[in-house]
Each structure stands twice: as structure tokens, then as C-alpha cells.
Design a protein around this motif. Structure first.
Motif, PDB file in Angstrom:
ATOM      1  N   SER A  11       0.856  -1.204   0.000  1.00  0.00           N
ATOM      2  CA  SER A  11       0.000   0.000   0.000  1.00  0.00           C
ATOM      3  C   SER A  11       0.885   1.244   0.000  1.00  0.00           C
ATOM      4  CB  SER A  11      -0.866   0.025   1.260  1.00  0.00           C
ATOM      5  OG  SER A  11      -0.040   0.255   2.397  1.00  0.00           O
ATOM      6  N   GLY A  12       0.226   2.398  -0.219  1.00  0.00           N
ATOM      7  CA  GLY A  12       0.964   3.661  -0.203  1.00  0.00           C
ATOM      8  C   GLY A  12       1.565   3.910   1.173  1.00  0.00           C
ATOM      9  N   PHE A  13       0.836   3.518   2.211  1.00  0.00           N
ATOM     10  CA  PHE A  13       1.305   3.764   3.573  1.00  0.00           C
ATOM     11  C   PHE A  13       2.576   2.944   3.868  1.00  0.00           C
ATOM     12  CE2 PHE A  13       1.269   2.846   8.178  1.00  0.00           C
ATOM     13  CZ  PHE A  13       1.498   4.151   8.627  1.00  0.00           C
ATOM     14  N   ILE A  14       2.562   1.710   3.415  1.00  0.00           N
ATOM     15  CA  ILE A  14       3.757   0.862   3.626  1.00  0.00           C
ATOM     16  C   ILE A  14       4.955   1.453   2.877  1.00  0.00           C
ATOM     17  CG2 ILE A  14       4.777  -1.399   3.153  1.00  0.00           C
ATOM     18  CD1 ILE A  14       2.878  -1.752   5.296  1.00  0.00           C
ATOM     19  N   PHE A  15       4.671   1.935   1.658  1.00  0.00           N
ATOM     20  CA  PHE A  15       5.757   2.577   0.916  1.00  0.00           C
ATOM     21  C   PHE A  15       6.312   3.744   1.731  1.00  0.00           C
ATOM     22  CE2 PHE A  15       6.752   6.466  -1.371  1.00  0.00           C
ATOM     23  CZ  PHE A  15       7.952   6.092  -1.967  1.00  0.00           C
ATOM     24  N   LEU A  16       5.375   4.546   2.291  1.00  0.00           N
ATOM     25  CA  LEU A  16       5.798   5.725   3.053  1.00  0.00           C
ATOM     26  C   LEU A  16       6.673   5.306   4.243  1.00  0.00           C
ATOM     27  CD1 LEU A  16       5.210   8.679   2.552  1.00  0.00           C
ATOM     28  CD2 LEU A  16       3.369   8.561   4.209  1.00  0.00           C
ATOM     29  N   LEU A  17       6.243   4.242   4.925  1.00  0.00           N
ATOM     30  CA  LEU A  17       7.044   3.753   6.051  1.00  0.00           C
ATOM     31  C   LEU A  17       8.443   3.348   5.582  1.00  0.00           C
ATOM     32  CD1 LEU A  17       4.951   1.357   8.334  1.00  0.00           C
ATOM     33  CD2 LEU A  17       5.674   3.697   8.784  1.00  0.00           C
ATOM     34  N   ALA A  18       8.487   2.635   4.461  1.00  0.00           N
ATOM     35  CA  ALA A  18       9.779   2.157   3.968  1.00  0.00           C
ATOM     36  C   ALA A  18      10.651   3.325   3.511  1.00  0.00           C
ATOM     37  CB  ALA A  18       9.575   1.160   2.832  1.00  0.00           C
ATOM     38  N   CYS A 259       6.500  14.785  -0.730  1.00  0.00           N
ATOM     39  CA  CYS A 259       6.362  15.799   0.331  1.00  0.00           C
ATOM     40  C   CYS A 259       6.299  15.121   1.693  1.00  0.00           C
ATOM     41  CB  CYS A 259       5.101  16.642   0.114  1.00  0.00           C
ATOM     42  SG  CYS A 259       5.253  17.713  -1.309  1.00  0.00           S
ATOM     43  N   GLY A 260       5.580  13.999   1.775  1.00  0.00           N
ATOM     44  CA  GLY A 260       5.464  13.281   3.047  1.00  0.00           C
ATOM     45  C   GLY A 260       6.826  12.816   3.549  1.00  0.00           C
ATOM     46  N   VAL A 261       7.628  12.254   2.647  1.00  0.00           N
ATOM     47  CA  VAL A 261       8.952  11.752   3.043  1.00  0.00           C
ATOM     48  C   VAL A 261       9.833  12.919   3.506  1.00  0.00           C
ATOM     49  CG1 VAL A 261      11.080  10.643   2.221  1.00  0.00           C
ATOM     50  CG2 VAL A 261       8.849   9.740   1.510  1.00  0.00           C
ATOM     51  N   ALA A 262       9.809  14.009   2.729  1.00  0.00           N
ATOM     52  CA  ALA A 262      10.681  15.150   3.071  1.00  0.00           C
ATOM     53  C   ALA A 262      10.271  15.754   4.412  1.00  0.00           C
ATOM     54  CB  ALA A 262      10.611  16.205   1.962  1.00  0.00           C
ATOM     55  N   LEU A 263       8.958  15.846   4.627  1.00  0.00           N
ATOM     56  CA  LEU A 263       8.476  16.437   5.887  1.00  0.00           C
ATOM     57  C   LEU A 263       8.884  15.574   7.084  1.00  0.00           C
ATOM     58  CD1 LEU A 263       6.732  18.762   7.001  1.00  0.00           C
ATOM     59  CD2 LEU A 263       4.799  17.164   7.018  1.00  0.00           C
ATOM     60  N   ALA A 264       8.660  14.278   6.960  1.00  0.00           N
ATOM     61  CA  ALA A 264       8.993  13.383   8.074  1.00  0.00           C
ATOM     62  C   ALA A 264      10.493  13.390   8.338  1.00  0.00           C
ATOM     63  CB  ALA A 264       8.523  11.955   7.762  1.00  0.00           C
TER      64      ALA A 264
END
Ligand code: PFF
Length: 458
Positions: A11-18, A259-264
Motif C-alpha cells: 500500500s501507499g502507507f507501507i511505501f511511506l514507512l519504507a 512531500c510526506g517523506v521530506a516532511l517526516a
């Protein structure tokens, strides 16, 4: 065999976590605070933020989309895009593909060594070695660890084996399972430590240090360091993001993910500053103590705090885990490339890992037995750097930004506009125009200026 289909993220969320797992690592918690301290504090932080927004996010979008469009490891990805977009100067882009493949291995060589330090500190904490330690004691014990090559190589090897173990299991069984456990745990512990540090340490002084810019401190070299650190922290220029993009399904929005990755990632770097500096100031410790900063400061925090030993164990364990969620993304691209060439994952992971281990050993030895070896002693700016410093310097500060520069030129000037509009799936709107302007002009101009300035400094 070049048509091997890789697994996709669930999922997109798992990608974001990774992807956040790849981005958040030693670069944020170990490297960012000491690079800020060495480069003048607030002015550097401001520069860093500017670079993340204007250069980092557009490049992140670029790398993720090159991965997703082709579904392949960088070298094959560039090949395919050159063909499909009828791009000239093919050898240049093939070289860029190789540079993307090799840089993560260069990073791994020193990254494993430092990840090993964190595991060594876990056992130290468990054994109570740091109970009641003073600031000087912590500095001494860090020095003693660096002097012991057997310890360094032992822990580095353990980190490497864990990484190989995860990568050899593939995306769903290996990478996904690892990040689902490690990332939430890391986040919780980090927030708790920041709160503790801010309440008990010199919080206001740290805010002043991190956010009061003294522009006289900004030189060409500072800009280069900030760009190097920002790119390194976002895992740019090193195949990880392209490879993770290759496992992304088409329904996910790349601009949003970038944007999510950069922000985190940036939030964690700033939080790491707020975890370290209040304590540094409260204990009057030398501010620019370089790569030892986290290892010399945190044991002192833990000895003062209630349940400090437990927190210490958890913290260094989780720091090691944060490192592992990054090392898997550094090993993965070469293993995926070998898979594309028809080799099996398990032996590939061991062979690539073994190669990295050999150079990693030399890096570890350069902290003790080989500490006086100066590979580039004749170059004024590098004359004090040992072998590990040189590997780190060239991988993180030279080749990572260089890859960033060339990928911007490739995607901005060589690849058809319509190809990218399709990939971002949002039409020729303002976001697309801003991205296009940044990759075509701002990234190349800033990077060329930075390299020019750095080159004349030598
Ligand atoms: N971003 C990681 C960190 O900040 O520790 C390091 C890193 C991981 C760099 C993966 C490059 C990469 F491809």
C-alpha cells in the motif's frame, strides 16, 4: 532476463514507512546535529531547509518517478528511458546509472561501521557500563571503542548480516515486515527523548543555536555541506529512492509521497537537534565534537534520567534499527539489479554484502590500526581525513550531489515533458510547472555554483 517483474509495495502507507525508514537514519540522528554544530548552527539549518524544499522535494519526485516508470534498478532504468525518449549522449547516462548503483555501496561501507557503534552501545548500556558516567568519561569510552578494531568489525558484521537477512527475503516478507515493526517504535522513543531533553536541558539556548542565523558563517563550503547533508538525509543520489519507486503501484501520487517523506525526514532531523543540543549546552560539552557527538552525549543523558539505563538500551537499539531501515535500502538496489540479470536474491545479497564488508573493514581499521593513513594527504582540504572520512566525504558530499545534478539535467532537459506529466498524473498544472522550473533551472544552477566554488577551494 531484463524483464523480471519485481514485487510491489502492499500500500501507499507501507511505501511511506519504507521510504521514511530509508531517509530517517544515522544521517538524521547521528550526522545532522554534528554537521550543524560544525557549520555554524542557525544559518546552516536555514540553508538546509531551503535546499530540502527547492532541491530535495523536486529530486525526490524525479527519482521516485524514474523508478516507477521503468520498474527497474537505476542502470536498466536509465537505459530504458534513454531509448523511449530518444535521448542523446547515451554513454553519459549509462555512466550516471552506474554512479547511482555504486554510490549506495560506498555509503554502506562507512554506514555499517557507525551502525555497529550503535549495537556496541546497546550492549554497553545493558551491562551498565555507562552508569554514573561523566561527560569526560563518555568521551574516553567512545575513543576506546574506536581504538578496538575487533569490536568495530564484530558489530559491523552483525549489522550487515541483519541487513542481508532482511533483503534476502524480498519486499513483502523482508522489507515490509521490518519497517512495520521498526518505524513506529523509533518514533515513539524519539518523541519521549526529545521531551525529556527539552525539559531538563537548555532548551531555549538550543532554539537560539538552531534558528538564529549568522549569515557570515555561510560560505561555498557550507552550502556544499548543506546540500550534501540534505541529499544524503533524503536518500537521494543513491538508488534507494529510485528502487523503492520501482515497487510503487500506479495509483499512488508521487508528489504527495515526496512531500510526506521530506516532511517526516526533516522533522526527525530537527527533533534530533532538540534531543542533543539542550543536553550539550546543559553540560557545557564541546559543541563541535564531530562524529562522536551522539555517542558522547547520550550516555550522559541516560545516566541522569529516571530509568535511564532502560531508555539507553532502547534508544541505541532503535538507533540501530533506524540504521537498518536505511541499510536495507542501500543494499536492495544492487541485489535487485542482479535479480534483473537472472540471479537469485539470497546469494546476491550475500555476494554484494560480502564486497561491502571488505571495504567496510578497511574503514573500521582506519579508526585505529590505519588511523595515520592519509589517502589524500596532498590535498589541503582533505589532509586530515582518514580512509573512512574520505569514503564518507566522496560518497555523501561529492557523488550524491553530483548524481542529483545530472539526474535533474536528464529529467529536465532530455526527457519529454508529456512523459512526466503522465507519470505525475495531475496535468500541466501549477505543481507540475513549479517542479519543472526547479529541476530545469534551480537544481542545476545551484549545484553547478556549489561545485564550482568547492573546486576552486581545493
Ligand atoms: N538517508 C539515510 C540517513 O539519513 O541516514 C542514509 C541513506 C540511506 C542515504 C539510503 C542514501 C540512501 F540511499
Amino acid at each position: 532476463m531484463e524483464n523480471v517483474k519485481h514485487e510491489k509495495w502492499s500500500s501507499g502507507f507501507i511505501f511511506l514507512l519504507a521510504a521514511v525508514g530509508s531517509a530517517v537514519g544515522l544521517g538524521n540522528i547521528w550526522r545532522f546535529p554534528y554537521v550543524v554544530a560544525e557549520n555554524g548552527g542557525g544559518a546552516f539549518v536555514l540553508l538546509y531547509l531551503g535546499i530540502v524544499i527547492l532541491l530535495g522535494i523536486p529530486l525526490l519526485m524525479t527519482e521516485l518517478s524514474i523508478g516507477r516508470m521503468t520498474g527497474k534498478a537505476p542502470i536498466n532504468a536509465f537505459d530504458q528511458m534513454v531509448k523511449e525518449n530518444d535521448v542523446k549522449a547515451k554513454p553519459l547516462w549509462t555512466a550516471l546509472g552506474w554512479s547511482y548503483m555504486l554510490v549506495p555501496l560506498g555509503i554502506l561501507c562507512f554506514y555499517f561501521v557507525v551502525a555497529g557503534w550503535t549495537l556496541n552501545y546497546v550492549t554497553g548500556m545493558v551491562m551498565g557500563d555507562f552508569n554514573g558516567i561523566t561527560a569526560e568519561g563518555a568521551q574516553e569510552s567512545f575513543g576506546a571503542m574506536l581504538g578496538n578494531w575487533k569490536t568495530l568489525i564484530f558489530w559491523m558484521t552483525i549489522t550487515l548480516l541483519i541487513t542481508i537477512g532482511i533483503v534476502s527475503q524480498g519486499i513483502k516478507e523482508g522489507l515490509e515486515k521490518a519497517v512495520k515493526i521498526l518505524m513506529p517504535a523509533l518514533f515513539v522513543i524519539m518523541v519521549a527523548l526529545v521531551i525529556y531533553s527539552s525539559v531538563t536541558g537548555e532548551f531555549l539556548e538550543s532554539v537560539k543555536f538552531m534558528f538564529t542565523p549568522d549569515f557570515s558563517k555561510i560560505t561555498g563550503k557550507t552550502i556544499m555541506m548543506a546540500a550534501g547533508q540534505a541529499f544524503f538525509s533524503l536518500s537521494l543520489g543513491s538508488a534507494a529512492m529510485m528502487m523503492y519507486g520501482a515497487y510503487l503501484t500506479k495509483d499512488i501520487s508521487i508528489p504527495k509521497m515526496a512531500c510526506g517523506v521530506a516532511l517526516a525526514d526533516t522533522s526527525v532531523a530537527i527533533l534530533a537537534g532538540f534531543m542533543i543540543f539542550p543536553i550539550v549546552f546543559a553540560h557545557g560539552m564541546a559543541n563541535a565534537s564531530g562524529p562522536g557527538l551522539v555517542f558522547e552525549v547520550l550516555p550522559v543523558i541516560f545516566t541522569d534520567m529516571p530509568m535511564g539505563q532502560l531508555f539507553g538500551v532502547l534508544f541505541f537499539l532503535l538507533l540501530a534499527f533506524a540504521a537498518v531501515t536505511s541499510t536495507i535500502s542501500l543494499l536492495e538496489p544492487m541485489v535487485a539489479l542482479l535479480e534483473e540479470k537472472g540471479y537469485k536474491r539470497l546469494p546476491s545479497a550475500f555476494i554484494v554484502g560480502g564486497g561491502v564488508w571488505l571495504i567496510g573493514v578497511i574503514c573500521a581499521l582506519s579508526l585505529n590500526v590505519l588511523q595515520d593513513v592519509r589517502l589524500l594527504g596532498g590535498v589541503e582540504a582533505l589532509k586530515d581525513k582518514n580512509i573512512m572520512d574520505i569514503v564518507e566525504y566522496f560518497a555523501a558530499n561529492v557523488f550524491v550531489p553530483l548524481n542529483g545534478l545530472f539526474v535533474a539535467i536528464f529529467i529536465g532537459w532530455m526527457v519529454k515533458r508529456s512523459t512526466m506529466i503522465d507519470e505525475f498524473n495531475m496535468g500541466d498544472n501549477i505543481v507540475f510547472k513549479a517542479w519543472k522550473f526547479l529541476v530545469c533551472y534551480i537544481v542545476p544552477i545551484v549545484m553547478i555554483a556549489v561545485f564550482y566554488d568547492a573546486a576552486i577551494g581545493f
